[in-house]
Design a protein around this motif. Sequence first.
Motif, PDB file in Angstrom:
ATOM      1  N   LEU A 227     -81.050  34.416  -4.933  1.00  0.00           N
ATOM      2  CA  LEU A 227     -80.582  35.146  -6.100  1.00  0.00           C
ATOM      3  C   LEU A 227     -80.649  36.643  -5.830  1.00  0.00           C
ATOM      4  O   LEU A 227     -81.524  37.112  -5.098  1.00  0.00           O
ATOM      5  N   VAL A 243     -87.986  31.458  -7.131  1.00  0.00           N
ATOM      6  CA  VAL A 243     -87.420  31.020  -8.412  1.00  0.00           C
ATOM      7  C   VAL A 243     -88.083  29.729  -8.868  1.00  0.00           C
ATOM      8  O   VAL A 243     -88.391  29.553 -10.056  1.00  0.00           O
ATOM      9  N   ILE A 267     -75.559  40.272 -11.422  1.00  0.00           N
ATOM     10  CA  ILE A 267     -76.519  39.245 -11.037  1.00  0.00           C
ATOM     11  C   ILE A 267     -75.762  38.036 -10.508  1.00  0.00           C
ATOM     12  O   ILE A 267     -74.636  37.755 -10.944  1.00  0.00           O
ATOM     13  N   ASN A 290     -82.781  34.821 -14.659  1.00  0.00           N
ATOM     14  CA  ASN A 290     -82.848  33.892 -13.530  1.00  0.00           C
ATOM     15  C   ASN A 290     -83.703  32.714 -13.976  1.00  0.00           C
ATOM     16  O   ASN A 290     -84.809  32.913 -14.494  1.00  0.00           O
ATOM     17  N   LYS A 291     -83.204  31.505 -13.770  1.00  0.00           N
ATOM     18  CA  LYS A 291     -83.999  30.361 -14.217  1.00  0.00           C
ATOM     19  C   LYS A 291     -83.789  29.175 -13.285  1.00  0.00           C
ATOM     20  O   LYS A 291     -82.875  29.158 -12.455  1.00  0.00           O
ATOM     21  N   THR A 301     -78.184  31.720 -12.955  1.00  0.00           N
ATOM     22  CA  THR A 301     -78.257  33.124 -13.351  1.00  0.00           C
ATOM     23  C   THR A 301     -77.362  33.314 -14.566  1.00  0.00           C
ATOM     24  O   THR A 301     -76.295  32.698 -14.663  1.00  0.00           O
TER      25      THR A 301
END
Length: 607
Positions: A227, A243, A267, A290-291, A301
């Motif tokens: 990311l 992440v 992003i 961000n996940k 993202t």
Amino acid sequence: MDDQNKNLIFATALSFLVILVWFVMFPPPDAPTVDPNAPVPSATQSVPAPVASGTADATTTQTATPMAEPDAPRLTIDTPSLQGTVSLKGGRIDDLFLKNYHETIDPDSDIVRLLAPVGSDAPYYALYGWAPGAGLTADQVPGANTLWQVETGETLTPTSSVTLSWDNGAGLVFRRELSVDEDFMFSVRQSVENTGTAPVSLAPYGILARHGRPADLKKFFILHEGLIGMADGTLAEIDYDDVEEYPFNARENAPAEVTQVTESGWIGFTDHYWMTTLIPASGTPFKAVNKFDPQRGIFQTETVQPTQTVAPGQTATAETRLFAGAKEWATIRAYQNEQGVDRFLDSIDWGWFFFLTKPIFAALHWLHAMIGNMGWAIIALTLLIKALVLPLAYKSYVSMAKMKELQPQMEKIKETAGDDRQKLQKEMMELYKREKVNPAAGCLPILLQIPIFFSLYKVIFVTLELRHTPWIGWIKDLSAPDTSSLYNLWGILPWAPPEPGSVLALIFIGILPLCLGVSMWLQQKLNPAPADPTQKMIFAWMPWVFMFMLGSFASGLVIYWIANNVITFSQQYLIMRSQGYKPDVFGNILSSFKRSKPAPEASKKKK
């Protein structure tokens, strides 16, 4: 140069290399990020987090087989750089190929696929929508399963846009206008028209979702893959491992990190040569998220823009761009300089030595445009670098020549001092001071060469412009190792060379690594071998060790190193000759093949 000075040079260069490797392997900690659990501005406070995978079809496992037929009608994407389709189910941009890039150097090989739909081996897609606010429920806004209708347009090209529409049946009409340029930038304009009788609140968002990690991860410390984002001038590079280790964020209902962007940013995901990024309009604040979904292995993202309240009879709009393509330096620079994408060139991984890698690549790109061949451009860049450091190299080589002239006096001091090390050092320093010679001057070219070599290695390994780029003859890809092999006498014998990456490939090296070893060996022969047996052995083995070490490196880097050695040899020889010292290269070569006489036994007692 005496043994002490050679020890000093060797120790200095080795220490610098250790420090360099330490900073690369263990970089300083990143700047603290925004607390993901911190309160967010009220503009987005009532908006629940959008979820790309919150649909039945998005729960497909990683091993799902490709779909036999499209799951919904599709629109065609056709540009000079891209081809693919847009699914009307969710309005996803989820099927995208890069026309000008192939998987291998074979021109008949498949072109590179960047995005893939749910149901394929590695789903990777862009999704847009509106998160419901006050007065709305999730089924009243478009989501991942919404079936859009084509309002205008048939094929998405640089000269023709497409508009999709969806009526929620409750007073809201959503539209999405898609356009694309000739390179890799999509523009997405979302709008919602309130034809009802009550105001509604909702927030526009964009999502990039990637199911699992890429199959072709390089996993090399010199390259960032994962990311990436820019938030108000601050670059963030996050590995997939990091992440997955995010703490659970209750507001995002997933392990997540949230950053509030006030002015400008972007992003997305970056690979070795390809990238996808969401770019909200400059000056628009947004929430960057961000996940990670640990149950389905989905990395995500998001950009969530401020909530908009739409009164009856009014229309709200939101604009976002999507970069989906190759990390071409010139193209990305144009988006940064001409279209205002803040620090977009930093999406290329320039590393800690960016102050060297950026100008080195800019010079290489300019030389390539002038010459038309990247291999010769690397050699020309080597000449340019050597010309820039010539004044310093001249002083260094002049000092080394003077040290040669002082050799008889140094030997005499050693004889008179005997085992008195303190007296030896004192008289040596007085000699250096009297003759105005710096004994450590010879290490300066080495100290300069290490960061330049590392920076050029970074440029050659990271940048796209060397991928599948030929030089001469058998060198078809400057970003790959030399394909010739001693195993079949570099193609003379009628059998194939060892597979790249195998043990045999490391042993049976190609022509370029062999030339590298010979060039390093000849460079050593400008000076007599050290008198100390240990140093002599180290110096004797060093060229051949480097030859095998660099044998698996990119051909472009080996070409640079060979050119550097040849130019250095020529410079040093000519400068020493100008100072009255004639290096006995041929004599030093012959002496390296002679057996060393055994040292007298130190244990013999004096009579």
